[in-house]
Enzyme design. Structure first.
Site, PDB file in Angstrom:
ATOM      1  N   LYS A  65      62.710  18.971 105.797  1.00 54.51           N
ATOM      2  CA  LYS A  65      63.651  19.482 104.797  1.00 54.51           C
ATOM      3  C   LYS A  65      63.245  20.899 104.362  1.00 54.51           C
ATOM      4  CE  LYS A  65      65.564  15.478 105.384  1.00 54.51           C
ATOM      5  NZ  LYS A  65      64.643  14.433 105.606  1.00 54.51           N
ATOM      6  N   ASP A 124      57.006  11.089  96.480  1.00 55.73           N
ATOM      7  CA  ASP A 124      57.738  11.785  97.539  1.00 55.73           C
ATOM      8  C   ASP A 124      58.270  13.082  96.930  1.00 55.73           C
ATOM      9  OD1 ASP A 124      59.671  12.742  99.321  1.00 55.73           O
ATOM     10  OD2 ASP A 124      60.137  10.732 100.058  1.00 55.73           O
ATOM     11  N   ARG A 179      45.616  14.467 119.852  1.00 60.01           N
ATOM     12  CA  ARG A 179      46.108  13.426 118.938  1.00 60.01           C
ATOM     13  C   ARG A 179      45.194  13.347 117.716  1.00 60.01           C
ATOM     14  NH1 ARG A 179      44.335   8.670 119.765  1.00 60.01           N
ATOM     15  NH2 ARG A 179      44.687   8.590 122.009  1.00 60.01           N
ATOM     16  N   TYR A 226      65.240   7.435  99.000  1.00 65.68           N
ATOM     17  CA  TYR A 226      65.751   7.581 100.355  1.00 65.68           C
ATOM     18  C   TYR A 226      65.842   6.193 101.008  1.00 65.68           C
ATOM     19  CZ  TYR A 226      65.849   8.617 105.287  1.00 65.68           C
ATOM     20  OH  TYR A 226      66.186   8.637 106.616  1.00 65.68           O
TER      21      TYR A 226
END
Ligand code: PLP
Length: 383
Positions: A203, A178, A54, A106
């Protein structure tokens, strides 16, 4: 060669090699998917390079090095999704802090700010960030982040990263971009003055519709912010597993050629749509500002139908090569109706989307087949 040895190489070369050098022990030319969740320590409190997956994992570290390098960033953090990356950045703000959001973004980003962080004391204003005066008006004494998406989702608006970053810095705020639609091959916000770059690696970076992931990259000099994001990444644990880091690393290697072809195909499709009588308006980032800050216009095209929402819904259901689906940025072409699909969460908000709008993610199929498919779908409106 390792690390900074690639600094002088071109983007395409760095995308293939940076962070992905042959394994020093086996010589493997691709980074192994390292599944270990924990790593042996030489003594109590003396871990080697990795301790627990992690906090850090070799496959994730390869991705963090590679993508940070491509963005010209000093720090990179991989997350389990684009929204997890956005969340980690917003968590750096104290209650009462203010964020400026674009009025086209978005829907999930807006939902995260409005429905999650607002409950924890964040305030925000959405504004048309193509208008620098509107940005100045939206800023308050408590503005800490000016957030922008360019090209934006779903209207493909282009925002001047250098100009917005300059205003953010005047106000003592960070400019976060972004960069999902453009990717670092087409646009590098940090070189234009931005502080933070965010990706949905789901994406174009992954590029094959087979992984969900996110990324945050930071400009040099933001070591305090880097510590804060590393802390949240480990403390909240929204990290990608090594199986999810691998396809993004592989996607980086072909990013340049894919983005070139996405851009060529989308340019042809935007031209076809601009000439079609059923289409009211086409949105494609091929204007002057885009040419100044982007290498090419990318693979996303949106358009409105002259006959409104019913026509838009009919067209998205009538294509055969374009698949009706959410998401974007992969080899296969996708079509969707933002108002009822990707942007359903912003209905009634300042970010609400015109229901006559259709969004295309133009893939890498033959452009002749893609144009024929759209022509056939638009022809169904005449019946
Ligand atoms: C521009 C943009 N940013 C962020 C996100 C969120 O990314 P993810 O779905 O990986 O959480 C998306 C998702 O569609 C997006 O289109």
């Amino acid at each position: 060669m390792t690390g900074s040895d690639w600094d002088d190489a071109a983007f395409e070369t760095r995308a293939i090699h940076l962070g992905q050098e042959p394994d020093p022990i086996t010589g493997a030319v691709v980074p192994p998917i390292n599944l270990a969740s924990t790593f042996a320590q030489d003594a109590v409190g003396a871990p080697r390079a990795f301790e627990y997956s992690r906090s850090g994992n070799p496959t994730r570290a390869a991705l963090e090095t590679a993508l940070a390098g491509l963005e010209g960033a000093a720090h990179g953090f991989a997350f389990a999704s684009g929204l997890a990356a956005t969340d980690a950045i917003l968590r750096q703000l104290d209650p009462g802090a203010h964020v400026v959001l674009p009025d086209d973004a978005y829907g999930g980003t807006y939902r995260l700010v409005n429905a999650v962080h607002r409950r924890a004391g964040l305030t925000f204003t959405s504004a048309d960030l193509t208008d620098i005066d509107a940005l100045r008006t939206a800023c308050t004494d408590r503005t800490r982040i000016v957030w922008l998406e360019t090209p934006s989702n779903p209207r493909l608006r282009v925002i001047d990263i250098a100009a917005v970053s300059a205003v953010a810095h005047e106000r003592g705020a960070w400019c976060a971009v972004d960069n999902t639609f453009a990717t670092p091959y087409l646009q590098r916000p940090i070189e234009l003055g931005a502080d933070v770059v965010v990706h949905s690696t789901t994406k174009y970076l992954g590029g094959h519709s087979d992984v969900v992931g996110g990324f945050a990259a930071l400009a040099p000099g933001l070591d305090g912010l880097a510590d804060g994001i590393a802390f949240v990444q480990n403390a909240t644990g929204a990290v990608p597993g090594p199986f999810d880091c691998y396809p993004v690393l592989r996607g980086l290697k072909t990013l340049a050629v894919r983005m070139d072809r996405h851009s060529e195909n989308a340019t042809r499709i935007a031209a076809f749509l601009r000439d079609h009588a059923a289409v009211a308006e086409v949105f494609y980032p091929d204007g002057e500002l885009a040419a100044k800050q982007m290498r090419a216009a990318g693979g996303m095209v949106s358009f409105t139908l002259a006959d409104g929402e019913d026509a838009a819904v009919r067209v998205v259901g009538a294509t055969r090569v374009f698949t009706l689906a959410e998401s974007l940025g992969a080899v296969e072409s996708l079509i969707e109706h933002p108002a009822r699909m990707t942007h359903a969460s912003v209905v009634g908000s300042p970010l609400a989307v015109d229901p006559a709008l259709v969004r295309l993610s133009v893939g890498l199929e033959s452009v002749a087949d893609l144009v024929d498919d759209l022509r056939r779908a638009l022809d169904t409106l005449r019946r």
